[in-house]
Design a protein around this motif. Structure first.
Motif, PDB file in Angstrom:
ATOM      1  N   PHE A  65       1.840 -17.416 -21.523  1.00 15.26           N
ATOM      2  CA  PHE A  65       1.931 -16.323 -22.476  1.00 15.26           C
ATOM      3  C   PHE A  65       0.548 -15.757 -22.742  1.00 15.26           C
ATOM      4  O   PHE A  65      -0.467 -16.429 -22.538  1.00 15.26           O
ATOM      5  CB  PHE A  65       2.565 -16.787 -23.792  1.00 15.26           C
ATOM      6  N   GLY A  66       0.521 -14.525 -23.174  1.00 14.52           N
ATOM      7  CA  GLY A  66      -0.736 -13.914 -23.585  1.00 14.52           C
ATOM      8  C   GLY A  66      -0.716 -13.732 -25.082  1.00 14.52           C
ATOM      9  O   GLY A  66       0.313 -13.928 -25.730  1.00 14.52           O
ATOM     10  N   TYR A 103      -2.620 -11.400 -28.541  1.00 12.51           N
ATOM     11  CA  TYR A 103      -3.363 -10.195 -28.898  1.00 12.51           C
ATOM     12  C   TYR A 103      -4.764 -10.608 -29.306  1.00 12.51           C
ATOM     13  O   TYR A 103      -5.017 -10.979 -30.445  1.00 12.51           O
ATOM     14  CB  TYR A 103      -2.645  -9.455 -30.022  1.00 12.51           C
ATOM     15  N   PHE A 126       3.912 -11.626 -36.398  1.00 12.59           N
ATOM     16  CA  PHE A 126       5.186 -12.254 -36.020  1.00 12.59           C
ATOM     17  C   PHE A 126       6.075 -12.531 -37.223  1.00 12.59           C
ATOM     18  O   PHE A 126       7.296 -12.392 -37.145  1.00 12.59           O
ATOM     19  CB  PHE A 126       4.938 -13.522 -35.194  1.00 12.59           C
ATOM     20  N   GLU A 163       1.702  -4.793 -22.679  1.00 19.51           N
ATOM     21  CA  GLU A 163       2.373  -5.994 -23.183  1.00 19.51           C
ATOM     22  C   GLU A 163       2.882  -6.839 -22.019  1.00 19.51           C
ATOM     23  O   GLU A 163       2.863  -8.063 -22.079  1.00 19.51           O
ATOM     24  CB  GLU A 163       3.559  -5.621 -24.092  1.00 19.51           C
ATOM     25  N   ARG A 182      -0.270  -8.363 -20.184  1.00 19.82           N
ATOM     26  CA  ARG A 182      -0.892  -9.442 -20.950  1.00 19.82           C
ATOM     27  C   ARG A 182       0.069 -10.594 -21.200  1.00 19.82           C
ATOM     28  O   ARG A 182      -0.276 -11.552 -21.873  1.00 19.82           O
ATOM     29  CB  ARG A 182      -1.372  -8.908 -22.308  1.00 19.82           C
ATOM     30  N   ARG A 183       1.288 -10.450 -20.719  1.00 18.37           N
ATOM     31  CA  ARG A 183       2.333 -11.474 -20.922  1.00 18.37           C
ATOM     32  C   ARG A 183       2.613 -11.717 -22.396  1.00 18.37           C
ATOM     33  O   ARG A 183       2.772 -12.856 -22.841  1.00 18.37           O
ATOM     34  CB  ARG A 183       1.945 -12.785 -20.239  1.00 18.37           C
ATOM     35  N   THR A 184       2.667 -10.656 -23.160  1.00 14.26           N
ATOM     36  CA  THR A 184       2.993 -10.789 -24.571  1.00 14.26           C
ATOM     37  C   THR A 184       4.390 -10.247 -24.859  1.00 14.26           C
ATOM     38  O   THR A 184       4.914 -10.423 -25.952  1.00 14.26           O
ATOM     39  CB  THR A 184       1.989 -10.010 -25.439  1.00 14.26           C
ATOM     40  N   LEU A 233       7.290 -12.786 -26.036  1.00 15.56           N
ATOM     41  CA  LEU A 233       7.204 -13.210 -27.431  1.00 15.56           C
ATOM     42  C   LEU A 233       7.615 -12.086 -28.372  1.00 15.56           C
ATOM     43  O   LEU A 233       8.200 -12.319 -29.420  1.00 15.56           O
ATOM     44  CB  LEU A 233       5.787 -13.676 -27.756  1.00 15.56           C
TER      45      LEU A 233
END
Ligand SMILES: Nc1ncnc2c1ncn2[C@@H]1O[C@H](COP(=O)(O)OP(=O)(O)OP(=O)(O)O)[C@@H](O)[C@H]1O
Ligand SMILES: [Mg+2]
Lengths: 325, 279
Positions: A100-101, A103, A115, B83, B86-88, B91
């Motif tokens: 996962f990335g 911010y 979130f 997104e 960035r692999r967001t 989520l």
């Protein structure tokens, strides 16, 4: 094999399982990532989902997290169909992906606040919730730091903190300890233990078994999209009981002991290792006791007689090598 | 100010921290200042005041339109692609946010940034206004046109970024479309004109739908024709659209705003399947 569903399962069944997977299939082109997966996980269970690379763990998890549509079959979270009521499911589960990335330009608390807001937590509750998960994951002093400056282990913990924000009853964690150093692994494990004690249902995947063997209550072993075995640790051990191995340490007369043992019912391959006779045994405990008794009455002087502990890793290797059908 | 949309809030925070948005605005203001002084008349004596104010106004709006047309793709086409890259996105998707909040959050943040550029230009516009020669209704028309173009291109960028996985692909595709809308329409119109003219040998027959594409799609064309006084003969050819008398700025505003609505609706409706494309 994977066929389109013709008749729908009658749901809910007697007890609503937190996770129920029914004949789930997923194929990518002509790759069958999942083949007829069936699984039921009850409340409070900590389920270890074990399999080698490419086994289908992430695929299963993404279907449960409502991110991937199954090719056929059904999956339910607390009775809600993941494809039909994704928003109900999303509210109930906390999902942590394998990769996962984040911010990077946000501060840690801003990241969590985003979130929290995205899970529709009222502003008044967010502050407490954020403080709560920060202290759970030992990131309190990082609240004002930028996400960009966190180490790998901290990122992993921050993601876990994000996963816990809305206090979901089910946690789905895809290899939460991958890429971490041993210390960070232990930290994650301790965190999971705490969550287990708090009564959360946890679905956690790994390709390394010992990592999970002491925190999980139940296991599923998957390979090439097929669930080979699932159930409690004991049940999985039981499944290989057929090939349990015994060692008998004798004072002298190793040869005599070996030939005596060989003549017993249920004894498989046998080997002599110094003063030790090792043999595979396929029978009940009572039958094993008889073997011991017969040795003693035949005058063999026995120093030790015990089962060679088979650990889950051996089971895993055996199962995935196809030694067990 | 409390922003109800978490995505918008997050986008604005990220914008504030980034260096690029400020670099773009700084560059834009420098450019605008340069153009402003070039447009400033040197021989005051010869110019009627009205003309002078008008000239400044047109120059500033021209620069503004160029800025909007060429900055929008850079901002909007990153919306979802970033997104993904960035692999967001996973989520984001597992939260309770619906597609409409994600898409609108992205769109509004992009438009807000562009409005900031418009806001930064207002001092220059107002000088033109003070000097005179521009009516408030003309300013309103110009703003309407600018905002429609902003919306249309932002929606296009967001839509493209939803489809493509890589940000540079999304960027490239959006800029490609913008180049077609600006330079492409002019070239195609010329091709159409010469082709249809040549089809009738011997007889001089002008094709009646000159500038057909530019008139409907090219924001620069709409902006320039807005302030021109065109002789009645030309007027009929340029402004009459299949018998209806609608000026290009109005047609174009309508087309861009309408396209924005359609693209936003499609992005929201098909969010889940579009975002997973290529998986
Ligand atoms: N998006 C995709 N497109 C094509 N094939 C895919 C895709 N995702 C997964 N697969 C295939 O599905 C199979 C299962 O993959 P999956 O990621 O579920 O395995 P995994 O058990 O999570 O492995 P790992 O331990 O490496 O994470 C693999 O053969 C993989 O190549
Ligand atoms: Mg995986």
């Amino acid at each position: 094999m994977c066929r389109p569903q013709t008749s729908k399962q009658n749901y809910p069944s007697q007890v609503i399982a937190v996770i129920e997977i029914v004949d789930l299939c997923k194929s990518y082109g002509n790759v069958d990532a999942l083949v007829d997966l069936n699984l039921k996980i009850k409340k409070g269970e900590v389920f270890g989902f074990i399999g080698p690379n490419g086994a289908g763990k992430t695929t299963t998890i993404k279907i449960l997290a409502t991110l991937t549509a199954p090719s056929s079959g059904e999956a339910y979270v607390s009775g809600y169909d993941v494809t039909e009521e994704p928003y109900k499911v999303r509210g109930l589960l906390g999902y942590m992906p394998d990769f996962f990335g984040m911010y990077d330009s946000l501060k840690v608390w801003e990241y969590l606040d985003f979130f929290a807001a995205s899970y529709r937590m009222p502003q008044a509750e967010r502050r407490d919730a954020i403080e709560n998960v920060l202290s759970l994951t030992h990131l309190e002093e990082k609240a004002e730091s930028f996400v960009a400056g966190l180490s790998r282990g901290m990122r992993q913990r921050l993601c876990l903190a994000k996963t816990l924000l809305h206090d979901p009853e089910l946690l789905i964690l895809d290899e939460p300890a991958s890429g971490l150093d041993p210390r960070a692994r232990v930290e994650i494990k301790e965190l999971l233990n705490g969550l287990k004690d708090a009564g959360k249902t946890i679905f956690v995947s790994s390709h390394i078994l010992p990592e999970l063997s002491d925190i999980c209550t139940t296991f599923g072993i998957i390979e090439k999209g097929n669930l080979l075995l699932s159930g409690s640790k004991e049940k999985i051990m039981e499944a290989i009981r057929g090939v349990r191995r015994i060692k008998a340490k004798v004072l002298s007369d190793t040869k005599k002991a070996a030939s005596l043992i060989e003549s017993e019912k249920g004894v498989g391959s046998i080997k002599i290792d110094g003063k030790e006779v090792q043999f595979e045994f396929n029978g009940s405990d009572l039958e094993l006791a008889r073997v011991f008794e017969n040795l003693v009455t035949a005058g063999v002087l026995i120093v030790g007689f015990s089962e060679i502990e088979t650990n889950l890793e051996d089971v895993f290797m055996k199962i995935t090598r196809g030694e067990l059908a | 100010m409390r922003l109800k949309n978490p995505v918008l809030m997050k986008e604005l925070r990220e914008w504030m921290r980034g260096k690029r948005p400020f670099a773009i605005i700084t560059f834009y203001l420098l450019l605008l200042t340069g153009v402003f002084f070039l447009a400033w008349p040197r021989d005051f004596g010869h110019y009627p005041e009205a003309n002078m104010g008008r000239q400044i106004f047109m120059a500033v709006l021209g620069v503004l339109m160029v800025a909007v047309v060429f900055i929008t793709p850079a901002i909007a086409s990153g919306a979802i692609a970033l997104e993904k890259e960035r692999r967001t996105i996973d989520l984001l998707q597992v939260t309770l946010l619906g597609p409409s909040e994600i898409i609108l959050g992205k769109l509004v943040s992009s438009v807000m940034y562009l409005l900031l550029i418009v806001l930064a230009s207002l001092p220059f516009v107002s000088i033109g206004f003070i000097v005179g020669g521009v009516s408030p209704s003309e300013i309103a028309k110009a703003l309407l046109l600018l905002i429609s173009v902003m919306l249309g291109l932002s929606a296009l960028g967001v839509f493209v970024s939803l489809i493509f996985k890589r940000i540079y692909v999304a960027n490239g595709v959006t800029y490609g479309i913008v180049v077609i809308l600006t330079f492409g329409t002019v070239i195609l119109d010329e091709v159409l004109r010469t082709t249809f003219y040549q089809q009738v040998p011997g007889v001089y027959l002008e094709w009646p739908y000159q500038m057909l594409l530019s008139r409907h799609l090219n924001p620069f064309f709409a902006m320039t024709t807005m302030f021109q006084s065109i002789p009645p003969g030309e007027f009929s050819r340029l402004f009459w659209l299949f018998g209806t008398k609608v000026p290009p700025w109005a047609t174009l505003s309508l087309i861009y705003a309408g396209t924005a609505v359609v693209l936003i609706a499609v992005s929201i409706r098909y969010f889940d399947s579009l975002v997973k494309r290529g998986e």
